[in-house]
Design a protein around this motif. Structure first.
Motif, PDB file in Angstrom:
ATOM      1  N   TYR A 145       2.381  12.426   3.376  1.00  0.00           N
ATOM      2  CA  TYR A 145       1.051  12.226   2.799  1.00  0.00           C
ATOM      3  C   TYR A 145       0.641  10.764   2.910  1.00  0.00           C
ATOM      4  O   TYR A 145      -0.498  10.440   3.245  1.00  0.00           O
ATOM      5  N   TYR A 155       0.839  -1.205   0.000  1.00  0.00           N
ATOM      6  CA  TYR A 155       0.000   0.000   0.000  1.00  0.00           C
ATOM      7  C   TYR A 155       0.868   1.246   0.000  1.00  0.00           C
ATOM      8  O   TYR A 155       0.633   2.195  -0.738  1.00  0.00           O
ATOM      9  N   ARG A 209      -2.685   9.673   4.879  1.00  0.00           N
ATOM     10  CA  ARG A 209      -3.799   9.256   4.032  1.00  0.00           C
ATOM     11  C   ARG A 209      -3.888   7.749   3.836  1.00  0.00           C
ATOM     12  O   ARG A 209      -4.917   7.246   3.431  1.00  0.00           O
ATOM     13  N   VAL A 210      -2.795   7.038   4.075  1.00  0.00           N
ATOM     14  CA  VAL A 210      -2.826   5.589   3.841  1.00  0.00           C
ATOM     15  C   VAL A 210      -2.526   4.810   5.120  1.00  0.00           C
ATOM     16  O   VAL A 210      -3.349   4.024   5.593  1.00  0.00           O
ATOM     17  N   GLN A 243       3.913   1.439  -0.998  1.00  0.00           N
ATOM     18  CA  GLN A 243       4.650   1.553  -2.249  1.00  0.00           C
ATOM     19  C   GLN A 243       3.746   2.046  -3.374  1.00  0.00           C
ATOM     20  O   GLN A 243       4.160   2.861  -4.195  1.00  0.00           O
ATOM     21  N   ALA A 244       2.508   1.545  -3.385  1.00  0.00           N
ATOM     22  CA  ALA A 244       1.568   2.011  -4.405  1.00  0.00           C
ATOM     23  C   ALA A 244       1.367   3.512  -4.253  1.00  0.00           C
ATOM     24  O   ALA A 244       1.370   4.252  -5.244  1.00  0.00           O
ATOM     25  N   ALA A 245       1.212   3.973  -3.011  1.00  0.00           N
ATOM     26  CA  ALA A 245       1.014   5.404  -2.773  1.00  0.00           C
ATOM     27  C   ALA A 245       2.238   6.198  -3.215  1.00  0.00           C
ATOM     28  O   ALA A 245       2.110   7.242  -3.858  1.00  0.00           O
ATOM     29  N   ALA A 246       3.431   5.685  -2.901  1.00  0.00           N
ATOM     30  CA  ALA A 246       4.655   6.389  -3.282  1.00  0.00           C
ATOM     31  C   ALA A 246       4.783   6.453  -4.801  1.00  0.00           C
ATOM     32  O   ALA A 246       5.181   7.476  -5.357  1.00  0.00           O
ATOM     33  N   SER A 247       4.420   5.367  -5.484  1.00  0.00           N
ATOM     34  CA  SER A 247       4.531   5.363  -6.944  1.00  0.00           C
ATOM     35  C   SER A 247       3.556   6.365  -7.561  1.00  0.00           C
ATOM     36  O   SER A 247       3.754   6.825  -8.677  1.00  0.00           O
ATOM     37  N   LEU A 248       2.491   6.707  -6.832  1.00  0.00           N
ATOM     38  CA  LEU A 248       1.537   7.686  -7.346  1.00  0.00           C
ATOM     39  C   LEU A 248       1.973   9.117  -7.029  1.00  0.00           C
ATOM     40  O   LEU A 248       1.237  10.061  -7.274  1.00  0.00           O
ATOM     41  N   GLY A 249       3.150   9.253  -6.457  1.00  0.00           N
ATOM     42  CA  GLY A 249       3.699  10.583  -6.225  1.00  0.00           C
ATOM     43  C   GLY A 249       3.420  11.135  -4.847  1.00  0.00           C
ATOM     44  O   GLY A 249       3.562  12.334  -4.631  1.00  0.00           O
ATOM     45  N   ALA A 250       3.004  10.277  -3.903  1.00  0.00           N
ATOM     46  CA  ALA A 250       2.701  10.776  -2.561  1.00  0.00           C
ATOM     47  C   ALA A 250       3.962  10.813  -1.716  1.00  0.00           C
ATOM     48  O   ALA A 250       4.691   9.831  -1.641  1.00  0.00           O
ATOM     49  N   ARG A 251       4.200  11.968  -1.079  1.00  0.00           N
ATOM     50  CA  ARG A 251       5.344  12.093  -0.168  1.00  0.00           C
ATOM     51  C   ARG A 251       5.101  11.235   1.064  1.00  0.00           C
ATOM     52  O   ARG A 251       3.959  10.928   1.382  1.00  0.00           O
ATOM     53  N   PRO A 252       6.195  10.887   1.776  1.00  0.00           N
ATOM     54  CA  PRO A 252       6.032  10.031   2.964  1.00  0.00           C
ATOM     55  C   PRO A 252       5.011  10.562   3.973  1.00  0.00           C
ATOM     56  O   PRO A 252       4.237   9.790   4.540  1.00  0.00           O
TER      57      PRO A 252
END
Lengths: 265, 352
Positions: free
Chosen positions: A178, A165, A182-183, A167-176
């Motif tokens: 965020y 989860y 959010r996750v 990693q998916a968020a990071a690949s979508l451009g989310a900073r740590p």
């Protein structure tokens, strides 16, 4: 079911009640009965009354109840904040660091709470950290005691949290940061909630460390019960104990209702 | 902005265990590159190096002209879809798709339209209000693809995206992915798979990986029709690999002269002859091989015959159109293949 035969099932239930009732239910039942009585000289209590409750929900007892609630709430919030923070930090550490942190947070659980109380008393009785004689020292001691549980349950939940989860968020451009808000935290919510309930219940019932620390104007309910029974007011003390039990259960029920909502999302 | 991916001798190691050994590979802008290999071949590691989830021990990774080796994942501008979908369970489909846009602080007014566009593209528009757990596996994977596409990445990384789906759904999604690629011709796609059909269907080029190394790279046609190594021959499609001696005008296999193109191989050298099972025929013909049937598998439209050939009892696979009468085990048969259907693999090549 592990037991298939009908008689086997019955036997299991009988054994369960024989063990469960005396060990868990009966003591609580005794307190409940005692709280409604004035005498208990024979096998059963006598002189049924509700007057004990009259005293248990007003005046000194009511103040003690509020004190306990405020202390437990404050300690839980603080413990949850620090415990989760530490657990998140520990998860990012290498193996050695994580183990050291785990051991550190085990300490308040492993050490008798009287020792923790004494340690807090000695440490905060002198300037610059003079907390002795204030309510803050009680809240601090409770926080120290329950943070260990918050840390452990959040730590266990983080281990179970699938890194995909994040990693998916990071690949979508989310900073740590965020990703955390959010996750990770939303996914940890059920565990945070369970930890909050545990912290609250433990703090509501804490006696031994509190005994060493409480100032006259900040007497939590368990201390009140102890002093009442110590004076010999067994039945009044029972009523206060039932109030403590009921309040704690009520709060836990509310907390668990929030949890079911969170995990069903 | 050009959007290819370039690996420059990228190595990844966990302790002493090298999982990717100096990979050099370029994915051109708009190209679909499949990384094909068995599990543990380093293909997923290569993809994760592009995404930024593993740090190369040496070498550099470029996305477009940008060296991203030291950049954290969230600054790489990639879209990624993984086998287990990884949809956020606490968010509705539309919020899952909007996640990347919000995280990248796209103008709020623009987000609903882009979410709708991405869901439209994957055919999931009518499921916007659902939670992931209310969707089937195939639907979840579509949402995951929509979520990756919503941020309009230059590079799309697909890590075994169809492995968790059943066979029928998989072929449907394969067609969907091919359509998506036609609609987004500028996006470079790195597609990790262990399934040769997916690679052959979808990829412009295939990079075959094994034992942490790149073994072969070429178009699907090249790799399938003219494999260079035994590993490629057996992994990209099925293959009969026959040990042969190169002769003057052909090769010698277990005492039988076979006329094939020797491609200038030195006479007397040992080599391997690759013949695809479906190009082997039953009955007399050119390059006849005699043997006995050791096993028969009926596969509906075809029969697969395992025939033990010659003195060395080499097993030769033949996929023939469904036979009226199932051959009996132990029966003597003759197999044949056309000279142009056989490929001589380089002498001294090992592996597979």
């Amino acid at each position: 079911m592990l037991v298939h035969s009908r008689t086997g099932k019955w036997a299991t239930w009988v054994v369960f009640f024989l063990l469960f009732l005396p060990l868990f239910a009966l003591p609580l039942l005794v307190i409940l009965t005692a709280s409604f009585s004035t005498h208990w000289s024979g096998a059963f209590p006598s002189g049924p009354t509700v007057e004990n409750y009259g005293a248990a929900v007003r005046g000194e007892s009511l103040q003690a109840l509020t004190t306990s609630l405020v202390t437990a709430l404050a300690a839980s919030v603080l413990a949850l904040t620090f415990g989760s923070w530490a657990a998140l930090a520990a998860a990012a550490l290498k193996k050695g660091g994580k183990r050291a942190l785990d051991a550190l947070f085990m300490l308040p659980v492993a050490v008798p709470s009287v020792v923790v109380g004494l340690a807090v008393l000695v440490a905060f009785s002198q300037p610059p950290f003079l907390l002795n004689g204030t309510r803050w020292i009680v809240i601090l001691a409770h926080t120290i005691l329950v943070t260990a549980f918050a840390y452990q349950s959040v730590s266990a939940a983080i281990v179970r949290l699938d890194p995909m989860y994040e990693q998916a968020a990071a690949s979508l451009g989310a900073r740590p940061s965020y990703v955390l808000w959010r996750v990770k935290l939303p996914l940890l919510l059920p565990s945070l909630n369970a930890a909050a309930g545990l912290c609250f219940a433990l703090s509501m019932g804490e006696l031994s460390a509190t005994m060493m620390l409480y100032p006259p104007d900040w007497m939590p309910l368990p201390v009140q019960i102890f002093t009442a029974t110590d004076r010999g007011s067994l039945f009044a003390g029972s009523a206060v104990a039932v109030v403590l039990m009921g309040t704690t259960l009520l709060v836990l029920l509310a907390v668990s209702r929030i949890r079911t909502k969170a995990s069903f999302r | 902005m050009s959007s290819g991916i370039r690996f420059e001798s990228v190595s990844v190691a966990y302790g002493k265990n090298v999982v990717l050994d100096s990979l050099d590979l370029t994915v051109e802008p708009g190209e679909v590159m499949a990384l094909l290999g068995p599990s543990g071949s380093g293909k997923t590691t290569a993809l994760r190096a592009v995404a930024g989830f593993v740090k190369p021990a040496s070498g550099r990774v470029f996305i477009g002209e940008r060296d991203v080796t030291a950049l954290p994942p969230y600054r790489r501008g990639i879209g990624m879809v993984v086998q287990q979908y990884a949809l956020f369970p606490h968010l509705r489909v539309e919020d899952n798709v909007a996640f990347g846009l919000k995280a990248q602080k796209v103008d709020k007014a623009e987000i609903p339209a882009r979410v709708a566009e991405a869901l439209e593209m994957t055919g999931m528009a009518s499921y916007a209000k659902r939670y992931p757990r209310e969707l089937s596996g195939g639907q979840q994977q579509r949402v995951a693809i929509a979520r990756a596409l919503a941020i309009r990445p230059n590079v799309l990384l697909l890590d075994e995206p169809l492995s968790a789906l059943d066979a029928q759904l998989r072929s449907g999604m394969l067609a969907e992915l091919a359509r998506l690629h036609r609609e987004l011709p500028d996006v470079s796609i790195l597609y990790v798979t262990h399934d040769q059909v997916e690679a052959l269907t979808l990829a412009d080029r295939i990079a075959v990986m094994d034992k942490a190394r790149l073994q072969d790279c070429g178009t699907p046609q090249e790799l399938y029709r003219r494999p260079r190594t035994e590993f490629t021959a057996s992994f990209v499609g099925n293959a009969n690999l026959l040990p042969v001696q190169v002769g003057a005008a052909g090769v010698r296999f277990d005492g039988v002269e076979l006329s094939v193109d020797t491609q200038g191989a030195a006479e007397g050298a040992s080599a391997t002859l690759c013949v695809r099972p479906h190009l082997v025929g039953l009955g007399e013909g050119p390059n006849a091989l005699r043997g006995t049937i050791s096993e028969v598998q009926w596969r509906g439209s075809t029969h697969r015959l395992y025939v033990e050939v010659g003195e060395g009892r080499h097993r030769v696979k033949a996929d023939v159109r469904e036979l009226r009468e199932t051959p009996v085990l132990g029966e003597d048969v003759v197999l044949h293949f056309a000279a142009e259907d056989a490929v001589l693999l380089g002498a001294g090549v090992s592996g597979g």
